[in-house]
Design a protein around this motif. Sequence first.
Motif, PDB file in Angstrom:
ATOM      1  N   VAL A   1     100.435  58.729 -21.876  1.00  0.00           N
ATOM      2  CA  VAL A   1     100.033  57.914 -23.023  1.00  0.00           C
ATOM      3  C   VAL A   1      98.509  57.926 -23.125  1.00  0.00           C
ATOM      4  CG1 VAL A   1     100.119  55.614 -24.068  1.00  0.00           C
ATOM      5  CG2 VAL A   1     102.065  56.445 -22.723  1.00  0.00           C
ATOM      6  N   PRO A   2      97.953  58.277 -24.295  1.00  0.00           N
ATOM      7  CA  PRO A   2      96.494  58.291 -24.445  1.00  0.00           C
ATOM      8  C   PRO A   2      95.870  56.936 -24.087  1.00  0.00           C
ATOM      9  CG  PRO A   2      97.555  59.298 -26.347  1.00  0.00           C
ATOM     10  CD  PRO A   2      98.647  58.709 -25.517  1.00  0.00           C
ATOM     11  N   GLU A   3      94.763  56.972 -23.346  1.00  0.00           N
ATOM     12  CA  GLU A   3      93.982  55.802 -22.922  1.00  0.00           C
ATOM     13  C   GLU A   3      94.731  54.913 -21.927  1.00  0.00           C
ATOM     14  OE1 GLU A   3      92.416  53.642 -26.233  1.00  0.00           O
ATOM     15  OE2 GLU A   3      91.748  55.458 -27.256  1.00  0.00           O
ATOM     16  N   VAL A   4      95.951  55.304 -21.560  1.00  0.00           N
ATOM     17  CA  VAL A   4      96.714  54.542 -20.549  1.00  0.00           C
ATOM     18  C   VAL A   4      96.923  55.410 -19.309  1.00  0.00           C
ATOM     19  CG1 VAL A   4      98.903  53.375 -20.019  1.00  0.00           C
ATOM     20  CG2 VAL A   4      97.873  53.141 -22.291  1.00  0.00           C
ATOM     21  N   GLY A   5      97.229  56.696 -19.544  1.00  0.00           N
ATOM     22  CA  GLY A   5      97.465  57.615 -18.429  1.00  0.00           C
ATOM     23  C   GLY A   5      98.942  57.893 -18.240  1.00  0.00           C
TER      24      GLY A   5
ATOM     25  N   ASP B   1     100.794  46.046  -7.676  1.00  0.00           N
ATOM     26  CA  ASP B   1     101.511  46.377  -6.429  1.00  0.00           C
ATOM     27  C   ASP B   1     101.192  47.803  -5.975  1.00  0.00           C
ATOM     28  OD1 ASP B   1     102.668  43.933  -6.253  1.00  0.00           O
ATOM     29  OD2 ASP B   1     104.739  44.577  -6.593  1.00  0.00           O
ATOM     30  N   GLN B   2     101.081  47.970  -4.664  1.00  0.00           N
ATOM     31  CA  GLN B   2     100.912  49.297  -4.066  1.00  0.00           C
ATOM     32  C   GLN B   2     102.295  49.794  -3.620  1.00  0.00           C
ATOM     33  OE1 GLN B   2      98.036  50.983  -3.824  1.00  0.00           O
ATOM     34  NE2 GLN B   2      96.667  49.353  -4.536  1.00  0.00           N
ATOM     35  N   LEU B   3     102.721  50.934  -4.168  1.00  0.00           N
ATOM     36  CA  LEU B   3     104.023  51.500  -3.827  1.00  0.00           C
ATOM     37  C   LEU B   3     103.854  52.962  -3.404  1.00  0.00           C
ATOM     38  CD1 LEU B   3     106.083  50.190  -6.907  1.00  0.00           C
ATOM     39  CD2 LEU B   3     105.953  49.149  -4.648  1.00  0.00           C
ATOM     40  N   VAL B   4     104.948  53.574  -2.926  1.00  0.00           N
ATOM     41  CA  VAL B   4     104.952  55.013  -2.657  1.00  0.00           C
ATOM     42  C   VAL B   4     106.039  55.658  -3.505  1.00  0.00           C
ATOM     43  CG1 VAL B   4     103.993  54.872  -0.327  1.00  0.00           C
ATOM     44  CG2 VAL B   4     106.477  54.727  -0.630  1.00  0.00           C
ATOM     45  N   VAL B   5     105.770  56.874  -4.009  1.00  0.00           N
ATOM     46  CA  VAL B   5     106.718  57.565  -4.882  1.00  0.00           C
ATOM     47  C   VAL B   5     107.106  58.901  -4.261  1.00  0.00           C
ATOM     48  CG1 VAL B   5     104.909  58.679  -6.265  1.00  0.00           C
ATOM     49  CG2 VAL B   5     107.183  58.300  -7.271  1.00  0.00           C
ATOM     50  N   GLY B   6     108.367  59.262  -4.384  1.00  0.00           N
ATOM     51  CA  GLY B   6     108.827  60.521  -3.815  1.00  0.00           C
ATOM     52  C   GLY B   6     110.339  60.641  -3.954  1.00  0.00           C
TER      53      GLY B   6
ATOM     54  N   ALA C   1     115.057  46.915 -16.674  1.00  0.00           N
ATOM     55  CA  ALA C   1     114.476  48.217 -17.013  1.00  0.00           C
ATOM     56  C   ALA C   1     113.096  47.996 -17.618  1.00  0.00           C
ATOM     57  CB  ALA C   1     115.375  48.949 -17.997  1.00  0.00           C
ATOM     58  N   ALA C   2     112.179  48.906 -17.333  1.00  0.00           N
ATOM     59  CA  ALA C   2     110.807  48.750 -17.817  1.00  0.00           C
ATOM     60  C   ALA C   2     110.065  50.075 -17.730  1.00  0.00           C
ATOM     61  CB  ALA C   2     110.075  47.686 -16.995  1.00  0.00           C
ATOM     62  N   THR C   3     108.848  50.094 -18.294  1.00  0.00           N
ATOM     63  CA  THR C   3     107.939  51.223 -18.108  1.00  0.00           C
ATOM     64  C   THR C   3     106.727  50.720 -17.321  1.00  0.00           C
ATOM     65  OG1 THR C   3     106.974  50.759 -20.277  1.00  0.00           O
ATOM     66  CG2 THR C   3     108.611  52.508 -20.160  1.00  0.00           C
ATOM     67  N   LEU C   4     106.283  51.518 -16.355  1.00  0.00           N
ATOM     68  CA  LEU C   4     105.151  51.151 -15.491  1.00  0.00           C
ATOM     69  C   LEU C   4     104.019  52.143 -15.722  1.00  0.00           C
ATOM     70  CD1 LEU C   4     107.047  50.579 -12.084  1.00  0.00           C
ATOM     71  CD2 LEU C   4     106.872  49.034 -14.039  1.00  0.00           C
ATOM     72  N   ALA C   5     102.814  51.633 -15.991  1.00  0.00           N
ATOM     73  CA  ALA C   5     101.632  52.487 -16.146  1.00  0.00           C
ATOM     74  C   ALA C   5     101.021  52.725 -14.766  1.00  0.00           C
ATOM     75  CB  ALA C   5     100.623  51.822 -17.075  1.00  0.00           C
ATOM     76  N   LEU C   6     100.753  54.002 -14.462  1.00  0.00           N
ATOM     77  CA  LEU C   6     100.235  54.368 -13.135  1.00  0.00           C
ATOM     78  C   LEU C   6      98.793  54.870 -13.183  1.00  0.00           C
ATOM     79  CD1 LEU C   6     103.405  56.316 -11.872  1.00  0.00           C
ATOM     80  CD2 LEU C   6     102.913  53.862 -11.707  1.00  0.00           C
ATOM     81  N   GLY C   7      98.098  54.653 -14.306  1.00  0.00           N
ATOM     82  CA  GLY C   7      96.691  55.046 -14.402  1.00  0.00           C
ATOM     83  C   GLY C   7      96.514  56.557 -14.387  1.00  0.00           C
ATOM     84  N   ASP C   8      95.593  57.028 -13.549  1.00  0.00           N
ATOM     85  CA  ASP C   8      95.267  58.459 -13.534  1.00  0.00           C
ATOM     86  C   ASP C   8      96.092  59.249 -12.521  1.00  0.00           C
ATOM     87  OD1 ASP C   8      94.199  57.393 -11.260  1.00  0.00           O
ATOM     88  OD2 ASP C   8      92.136  58.060 -11.611  1.00  0.00           O
ATOM     89  N   PHE C   9      97.232  58.708 -12.081  1.00  0.00           N
ATOM     90  CA  PHE C   9      98.103  59.436 -11.143  1.00  0.00           C
ATOM     91  C   PHE C   9      98.560  60.735 -11.809  1.00  0.00           C
ATOM     92  CE2 PHE C   9     101.977  60.453  -8.819  1.00  0.00           C
ATOM     93  CZ  PHE C   9     101.617  60.151  -7.513  1.00  0.00           C
TER      94      PHE C   9
ATOM     95  N   ARG D   1     100.542  63.452 -13.325  1.00  0.00           N
ATOM     96  CA  ARG D   1     101.913  63.533 -13.837  1.00  0.00           C
ATOM     97  C   ARG D   1     102.676  64.724 -13.239  1.00  0.00           C
ATOM     98  NH1 ARG D   1     104.210  63.817 -20.101  1.00  0.00           N
ATOM     99  NH2 ARG D   1     106.235  64.618 -19.505  1.00  0.00           N
ATOM    100  N   ALA D   2     101.969  65.793 -12.919  1.00  0.00           N
ATOM    101  CA  ALA D   2     102.610  67.000 -12.398  1.00  0.00           C
ATOM    102  C   ALA D   2     103.305  66.758 -11.068  1.00  0.00           C
ATOM    103  CB  ALA D   2     101.575  68.114 -12.252  1.00  0.00           C
ATOM    104  N   LEU D   3     102.926  65.684 -10.367  1.00  0.00           N
ATOM    105  CA  LEU D   3     103.535  65.378  -9.075  1.00  0.00           C
ATOM    106  C   LEU D   3     104.841  64.595  -9.215  1.00  0.00           C
ATOM    107  CD1 LEU D   3     100.291  64.310  -7.146  1.00  0.00           C
ATOM    108  CD2 LEU D   3     101.541  66.471  -6.905  1.00  0.00           C
TER     109      LEU D   3
END
Length: 574
Positions: free
Chosen positions: A391-395, A411-416, A446-454, A456-458
């Motif tokens: 999303v532009p300006e959101v990441g 919150d600090q989480l781990v993704v994988g 259900a929701a959408t979470l913004a992850l900043g500059d993480f 996306r390719a990962l």
Amino acid sequence: MWTATTCSIDPSSSMWTYEDTHSTGSELLQRVPEAEDGNIEYKLKLVNPSQYRFEHLVTQMKWRLQEGRGEAVYQIGVEDNGLLVGLAEEEMRASLKTLHRMAEKVGADITVLREREVDYDSDMPRKITEVLVRKVPDNQQFLDLRVAVLGNVDSGKSTLLGVLTQGELDNGRGRARLNLFRHLHEIQSGRTSSISFEILGFNSKGEVVNYSDSRTAEEICESSSKMITFIDLAGHHKYLHTTIFGLTSYCPDCALLLVSANTGIAGTTREHLGLALALKVPFFIVVSKVDLCAKTTVERTVRQLERVLKQPGCHKVPMLVTSEDDAVTAAQQFAQSPNVTPIFTLSSVSGESLDLLKVFLNILPPLTNSKEQEELMQQLTEFQVDEIYTVPEVGTVVGGTLSSGICREGDQLVVGPTDDGRFLELRVCSIQRNRSACRVLRAGQAATLALGDFDRALLRKGMVMVSPEMNPTICSVFEAEIVLLFHATTFRRGFQVTVHVGNVRQTAVVEKIHAKDKLRTGEKAVVRFRFLKHPEYLKVGAKLLFREGVTKGIGHVTDVQAITAGEAQASMGF
């Protein structure tokens, strides 16, 4: 069709005894003793209670609201044993006044659902009144219900959702569905190929809140005390994998199966019905396009549905909804008994019987109880990644469902797991539910979470975001107890299938069939599978569904062979 004797539902779990195979709403109102649990409360009368009695009644209302996760139904004029006594008009007026005071005390709203005269040993007319009490829990913005929409291609799924959510009837040429399509080829062909979400709100008085009057999604969320989220799934057989992903990943509370009145049970209808049965998703049926058919054609389609629902693989009790009274009863019985299947007949062009479906959706309570919700919230955070956006300006933004725990902004989480089996650290920057900002997300939502500059390719669909304390395990090899629903020849070692487990969808190869060399249609076995591409996060007990061409099977995961990131890299050839 995804049906076998293993999909049948035990009729003993129902609190009702059904004599007749075809029922209407009026016939289902019988003497049923009041349940200790649940959100339905019987009250003979509530006339001028003492202060002590009033406080007790308020506490009781809080309990029923908690059981119904914000909704309760009061039946005035009914004894605790279910006997329909009724009240004279003056006593009923006084009882409703007391109920209104109770609702004000807990911050709830009340709506009279229906009134009915009863025959009792009295010369004066006596009535029973059914009242809906609704209070949005303090920790929620609105009550939430997710409904998956199933049905054959061209049965009118997107058109019906367009009419419900936009507030305008269709013109007979598909105008209502245009706002729901996400891709140009969908608009050109008129066929849904992806999963889309639409919202329909109800305010505290039970009035519809939708996009009519130029409302935005944010205004709908702010004005609604109850929100229905429709998950519009594809009907064409070519997109069946997308439909299965929608049912397994998005965890719908129930499903709406749409059947065209002029074609009856055709195409993927049986397949979708079998999917709902296999995954144990409660469903109700809507027969659409009744304006195109003669009354006899509609009746023939309803009879055809009733025959299918009564078959041993389904073991459902069809309930034709023809009046508002039926719709109220249908909503209550659908929530209480997994065997009851309401059937609506309507038109998206003429609007015939559309209001009955709205009444049903307004009254339909959450199908999971408060205890299950509380237990899930006590567990560590686990969020399923179903969609990924930029999303532009959101990441980077991910969409999905929180399976357990609580997720907050920051919150600090781990993704994988990544392709090489690792879990990466990230931070939740912001949360949105139904397109409006939300600070806290709770289990089941259900929701959408913004992850900043993480990067996306990962990310990919099928990943999970979990609390670092969970120390998540991954696997390439797992075992499952399965039932082979259909296979043209014999199911052997080395056969490749597409496996669906929750939001995980990947090709796996059969490594071993325990105690057998091969399987035929209808046989059970414990089978060891190996993922071909990358390791996945699986949990023991998770429902499993697999397919390859006409081959179909269901089951559950019985064992997971956990591996480390290093082992994952070695096994996958990194």
